[in-house]
Design an enzyme around this catalytic site. Structure first.
Site, PDB file in Angstrom:
ATOM      1  N   GLU A 500       2.686   3.320   1.853  1.00 39.23           N
ATOM      2  CA  GLU A 500       3.857   3.569   1.014  1.00 39.23           C
ATOM      3  C   GLU A 500       5.140   3.539   1.837  1.00 39.23           C
ATOM      4  O   GLU A 500       6.168   3.039   1.371  1.00 39.23           O
ATOM      5  CB  GLU A 500       3.700   4.898   0.271  1.00 39.23           C
ATOM      6  CG  GLU A 500       2.499   4.969  -0.663  1.00 39.23           C
ATOM      7  CD  GLU A 500       2.448   3.846  -1.693  1.00 39.23           C
ATOM      8  OE1 GLU A 500       3.473   3.179  -1.934  1.00 39.23           O
ATOM      9  OE2 GLU A 500       1.364   3.632  -2.254  1.00 39.23           O
ATOM     10  N   ASP A 563      -0.096  -3.033   3.220  1.00 36.54           N
ATOM     11  CA  ASP A 563      -1.431  -2.738   3.751  1.00 36.54           C
ATOM     12  C   ASP A 563      -1.481  -2.949   5.260  1.00 36.54           C
ATOM     13  O   ASP A 563      -2.021  -2.123   6.007  1.00 36.54           O
ATOM     14  CB  ASP A 563      -2.476  -3.640   3.093  1.00 36.54           C
ATOM     15  CG  ASP A 563      -3.016  -3.079   1.786  1.00 36.54           C
ATOM     16  OD1 ASP A 563      -2.719  -1.915   1.468  1.00 36.54           O
ATOM     17  OD2 ASP A 563      -3.730  -3.812   1.092  1.00 36.54           O
TER      18      ASP A 563
END
Length: 651
Positions: A500, A563
């Site tokens: 995030e 990711d």
């Protein structure tokens, strides 16, 4: 029109029960970690997926259904007035006999309103009411943060949504559409018949609705195009947009909704408005009415009789490959909890997470942010000027963990009238929500609001708020547990947290500053270099065969960048601990992406989801990390090997 990057996670449960297949580790890491589980896993008939993510959702569902059964029985007292109103609604959603008795009667006056429309002048006279009562409209109007001044709200005017999942489904050679459109047609016709239409009339209405829908499709964005958030920001003078619409009085509608006439509006899809005059024409008026009727019956499918619900869900089940509808009891649960989402989230967060866990996880987030800051400081491709601004953005990042400090005041306005039908009660709540939405106009943006309830197994980054949010439901094993090693926790929740954070610096988030404003803070040279790295990430995923189709590298690039950055940062954090165990780190990373899904669902996600398939998220990213090769002895020629020159490293 939210700007949030939602990280759809798929955690695993019972990892110890299924040992790693050592013979596969160097060939297919995901299969090595999850293959034994997949051999015995079966997808429940009322699901499209199974696996860790689904398991956590199902466990929360089981827990809350048990608790709320006690609430209905009077064994559990409502914790606050909002919970007392939730109890009343849950009682109504659960009263199957009353819903059958009421039938489709509450829907018929709504359909009659649409049928009574004569022409565009008549529609214009009712359009403000249409918006305020959530009737289908051939334009979408909403209030959201101005992307260039996120302390204030802007007005967004958008195209309507399509019947099929994406504009690519409307291509003549799309095989999925050939299967889906007949099911959509059957569903809509049957719903209209259940609402009192003859078969001939219902068939005509649905065919006309599909004609109008097909006219919209060429002029709206695909999921790939919509994934470029910056291109949503297209400000135009309101007068100029209104001038494109000969038959819709946009200015009057706007004034009726916000009691103001802004100088400009934002068009996320300006190409639609270039064609809108031809689409929203008197020649199409009957088609538009039919489109409104179909949208209305489809939207009401879950709140009337059991037959209406079963029929109405046939299309979405075909989309996902789900074989059966949810049970009546589960449907009642989700209808009630979805309406009182933040109230339910507050109950779940306080009972099953608590303030102590909230503080503990917040400290972990701060630790990961510090690791990220150190990585920025030592970054070898950013110039000093860009690096300094990146660190400022990171330091300004807002962190929300667990659940809000208080329930959103909106939910205190929801009052249930037990003498009225479920349909009428939900309609009243919808109107309160819409009124609240448009009442934001002219006020500062509320940055305290959460976009997810605490019982949601997910996490997100909001570029417009420059904030990361971790609801309580995701903060459990296998992501995070005191019973797991620090390395396993870093491979789970650590990677989620850093994922995030990485969204602040992905191809979308990187174009917003520390205040959430759309504002380029990069030097030209740094931005060009970053775009080159992003292109390498696109190339790494683009065209990979999966579920009989191929991955779209452009559609998934922002999530893949996050990711990659998240896993790399979490790895560094794991290596800083005294009990570092990189094998446990990587294996838990593989575990959290455990998922088994129907072919239909996987193909749907490939078309519309900004995330790569779960298996590829597990497998591809580890190939970019040198430590993975050393940990598992991966060598040239192995299936998991990627030449050093091809390993993508951004953050």
């Amino acid at each position: 029109m939210r700007l949030n990057h939602l990280m759809t996670v798929s955690p695993a449960g019972g990892a110890d029960k299924f040992p790693v297949d050592e013979s596969l580790v160097t060939e297919d890491f995901y299969e090595a970690v999850n293959g034994k589980w997949a051999e015995q896993a079966t997808i429940p008939s009322d699901h499209a997926t199974t696996g860790g993510f689904r398991d956590l959702v199902d466990n929360i569902e089981k827990t809350l259904m048990h608790d709320f059964a006690d609430l209905l029985a009077g064994k559990l007292e409502p914790a606050n007035p909002e919970m007392a109103e939730f109890k009343k609604l849950y009682t109504l959603t659960s009263d199957a006999d009353e819903r059958e008795k009421v039938g489709t009667a509450p829907l018929k006056p709504v359909l009659a309103k649409i049928e009574a429309l004569k022409d565009f002048a008549d529609l214009n006279a009712h359009l403000v009411e249409w918006f305020k009562t959530d009737l289908p409209t051939p334009l979408d109007i909403g209030v959201d943060a101005d992307m260039k001044n996120t302390s204030q709200y802007a007005l967004y005017v958008d195209a309507p949504s399509l019947f099929l999942p994406d504009k690519t489904y409307y291509a003549k050679d799309n095989p999925a559409a050939k299967q889906l459109l007949p099911i959509f047609t059957q569903t809509a016709v049957k719903l209209l018949e259940l609402a009192g239409y003859t078969e001939d009339k219902a068939t005509t209405v649905v065919e006309q609705a599909k004609q109008f829908d097909a006219q919209i499709a060429p002029h709206v964005k695909s999921s790939e195009e919509a994934a470029d958030y910056v291109k949503m920001y297209n400000p135009f003078p309101l007068a100029d947009v209104d001038a494109k619409l000969d038959h819709i009085d946009l200015t009057a509608v706007v004034k009726g909704l916000i009691n103001d006439t802004p100088a400009q509006v934002i068009l996320p899809q300006p190409l639609f408005f270039d064609a809108a005059n031809d689409i929203l024409s008197p020649a199409n008026f009957d088609l538009i009415k039919s489109w409104m009727l179909v949208k209305t019956v489809m939207g009401a499918s879950g709140v009337l009789t059991e037959e209406f619900r079963q029929v109405g869900g046939a299309y979405s089940r075909a989309l996902s490959g789900q074989k059966q509808a949810r049970s009546r009891e589960k449907a009642a649960f989700y209808l009630a909890t979805g309406t009182f989402s933040q109230v339910v989230g507050d109950y779940y967060g306080r009972k099953y997470f608590g303030e102590k866990a909230k503080a503990d996880v917040r400290q972990m987030v701060l630790k990961m942010a510090n690791v990220y800051q150190q990585r920025l400081k030592t970054n070898d491709w950013l110039s000093a000027a860009t690096r300094e601004k990146a660190i400022v953005k990171l330091q300004k990042l807002t962190i929300k963990v667990g659940y809000p400090d208080k329930i959103d005041a909106l939910f205190s306005k929801f009052k249930i009238d037990e003498n009225k039908s479920l349909f009428d009660n939900l309609q009243a709540i919808t109107e309160i929500i819409i009124d609240n939405h448009f009442s934001r106009w002219g006020h500062p943006v509320d940055r305290d609001r959460w976009e997810m309830s605490a019982d949601t197994v997910n996490a997100y980054y909001s570029p417009s708020n420059n904030e990361i949010v971790f609801p309580a439901a995701i903060l459990q094993a296998p992501f995070y547990s005191l019973k797991q090693s620090s390395s396993a926790n870093y491979g789970g929740i650590g990677a989620v947290i850093a994922h995030e954070i990485s969204h602040a610096f992905d191809n979308n988030g990187s174009q917003f500053d520390e205040f959430g404003n759309l504002n380029n803070w990069w030097t030209d040279a740094d931005l060009d270099h970053f775009k080159g790295l992003a292109q390498a990430m696109i190339k790494e995923f683009d065209g990979i065969e999966f579920a009989g189709q191929k991955v779209n590298g452009k559609l998934t690039v922002s999530e893949n960048i996050a990711d990659g950055g998240g896993l790399s940062c979490a790895l560094e954090a794991a290596k800083s601990e005294a009990d570092v165990d990189l094998r446990a780190f990587f294996i838990n990373w593989g575990n959290v992406w455990r998922m088994k899904a129907t072919t239909e669902y996987m193909q749907l996600l490939l078309s519309i989801d900004v995330h790569a398939p779960a298996k590829l998220r597990a497998n591809v990213q580890v190939k970019n990390l040198d430590d993975f090769y050393q940990t598992f002895g991966v060598k040239a020629g192995d299936g998991m090997y990627l030449a050093p020159a091809d390993r993508v490293k951004i953050w």
